[in-house]
Design a protein around this motif. Sequence first.
Motif, PDB file in Angstrom:
ATOM      1  N   ASN A   5      -6.603  68.894 -59.211  1.00 28.12           N
ATOM      2  CA  ASN A   5      -5.307  68.335 -58.926  1.00 28.12           C
ATOM      3  C   ASN A   5      -5.395  67.499 -57.626  1.00 28.12           C
ATOM      4  N   ASP A   6      -6.052  67.770 -56.648  1.00 26.22           N
ATOM      5  CA  ASP A   6      -6.000  66.754 -55.587  1.00 26.22           C
ATOM      6  C   ASP A   6      -6.480  65.666 -55.671  1.00 26.22           C
ATOM      7  N   PHE A   7      -7.712  65.867 -56.436  1.00 26.39           N
ATOM      8  CA  PHE A   7      -8.620  64.527 -57.051  1.00 26.39           C
ATOM      9  C   PHE A   7      -7.686  63.388 -57.575  1.00 26.39           C
ATOM     10  N   MET A   8      -7.035  64.068 -58.708  1.00 26.24           N
ATOM     11  CA  MET A   8      -6.146  63.278 -59.707  1.00 26.24           C
ATOM     12  C   MET A   8      -4.995  62.803 -59.076  1.00 26.24           C
ATOM     13  N   ARG A   9      -4.293  63.661 -58.216  1.00 24.15           N
ATOM     14  CA  ARG A   9      -3.393  63.070 -57.273  1.00 24.15           C
ATOM     15  C   ARG A   9      -3.529  61.760 -56.757  1.00 24.15           C
ATOM     16  N   ILE A  10      -4.599  61.889 -55.955  1.00 19.12           N
ATOM     17  CA  ILE A  10      -5.050  60.523 -55.015  1.00 19.12           C
ATOM     18  C   ILE A  10      -5.410  59.581 -56.200  1.00 19.12           C
ATOM     19  N   LEU A  11      -5.970  59.688 -57.191  1.00 19.37           N
ATOM     20  CA  LEU A  11      -6.453  58.689 -58.109  1.00 19.37           C
ATOM     21  C   LEU A  11      -5.394  58.010 -59.234  1.00 19.37           C
ATOM     22  N   THR A  12      -4.472  58.755 -59.275  1.00 22.36           N
ATOM     23  CA  THR A  12      -3.452  58.079 -60.573  1.00 22.36           C
ATOM     24  C   THR A  12      -2.575  57.434 -59.530  1.00 22.36           C
ATOM     25  N   GLY A  13      -1.804  56.487 -60.394  1.00 20.07           N
ATOM     26  CA  GLY A  13      -0.629  55.475 -59.949  1.00 20.07           C
ATOM     27  C   GLY A  13      -0.828  54.114 -59.973  1.00 20.07           C
ATOM     28  N   LYS A  14      -0.189  53.447 -59.456  1.00 17.45           N
ATOM     29  CA  LYS A  14      -0.570  51.972 -59.444  1.00 17.45           C
ATOM     30  C   LYS A  14      -1.209  51.487 -58.067  1.00 17.45           C
ATOM     31  N   PHE A  15      -2.005  50.721 -58.054  1.00 15.90           N
ATOM     32  CA  PHE A  15      -2.885  50.151 -56.901  1.00 15.90           C
ATOM     33  C   PHE A  15      -3.101  48.758 -57.000  1.00 15.90           C
ATOM     34  N   ASN A  16      -3.409  47.893 -55.951  1.00 25.00           N
ATOM     35  CA  ASN A  16      -3.886  46.699 -55.852  1.00 25.00           C
ATOM     36  C   ASN A  16      -4.498  46.302 -54.750  1.00 25.00           C
ATOM     37  N   GLU A  35      -5.845  44.455 -59.916  1.00 25.39           N
ATOM     38  CA  GLU A  35      -4.834  45.836 -59.950  1.00 25.39           C
ATOM     39  C   GLU A  35      -5.474  46.961 -60.837  1.00 25.39           C
ATOM     40  N   HIS A  36      -4.840  48.253 -60.688  1.00 27.01           N
ATOM     41  CA  HIS A  36      -5.260  49.306 -61.314  1.00 27.01           C
ATOM     42  C   HIS A  36      -4.097  50.260 -61.570  1.00 27.01           C
ATOM     43  N   ILE A  37      -3.863  50.453 -62.791  1.00 24.08           N
ATOM     44  CA  ILE A  37      -2.927  51.228 -63.318  1.00 24.08           C
ATOM     45  C   ILE A  37      -3.403  52.517 -64.038  1.00 24.08           C
ATOM     46  N   ASN A  38      -3.628  53.755 -63.350  1.00 23.83           N
ATOM     47  CA  ASN A  38      -4.477  54.747 -63.545  1.00 23.83           C
ATOM     48  C   ASN A  38      -3.334  55.879 -64.108  1.00 23.83           C
ATOM     49  N   THR A  39      -3.283  56.327 -65.387  1.00 28.44           N
ATOM     50  CA  THR A  39      -2.437  57.250 -65.837  1.00 28.44           C
ATOM     51  C   THR A  39      -3.107  58.418 -66.652  1.00 28.44           C
TER      52      THR A  39
END
Length: 182
Positions: A5-16, A35-39
């Motif tokens: 859960n900690d790993f996925m919380r950091i990894l998911t979202g919108k980034f650039n 850009e990355h959009i990780n869902t």
Amino acid sequence: MNKMNDFMRILTGKFNNAEQFAEMKEKDSRFPYAEHINTICNDKIVNLPQDFQGIFMIEESYYTTNGNTNAMPHLFLFTEEETGIKLTSCDMPEGYDKNTFTYEKVANIDFNALKMSEKFVPALYTEKDGVWEGGSVSMFNPVLKFTLFERFSEECLEVTETMEVNGKKTFGYDVPLLYKRA
């Protein structure tokens, strides 16, 4: 499952990498705006086994160089292992291409039809002091080598990817791409 859960919380979202791009574009005109959009997409996977503990994620990646944007989406499976979090790459499901494989456009994908990539060596990530680090080296064919190294933290997703043909770098940058949450 707390580590997952900690790993996925950091990894998911919108980034650039807008901040890095602003610094680098003068030094290297080939350096991309990315850009990355990780869902997380388990809700789009049908026929998951009842006790399934993995997390599927669609990574929508967009790289813009010299005004041209290239989409590079991926479907990843994350599983919690004794030694860390394992990333396995899945082949793109049938019926999609790099322009249509987005979280918004994906309909239901049958778990039983998914194929794990035979070319990509799974990456293993371990955590130390809030920073996840890992990667892998894959031989996509006898002369094409793909190297992945990543560091994830609350502050930044640091991604280094290179492709080499017969030992000569054909893709990649001299510095990692630094993605910050948008």
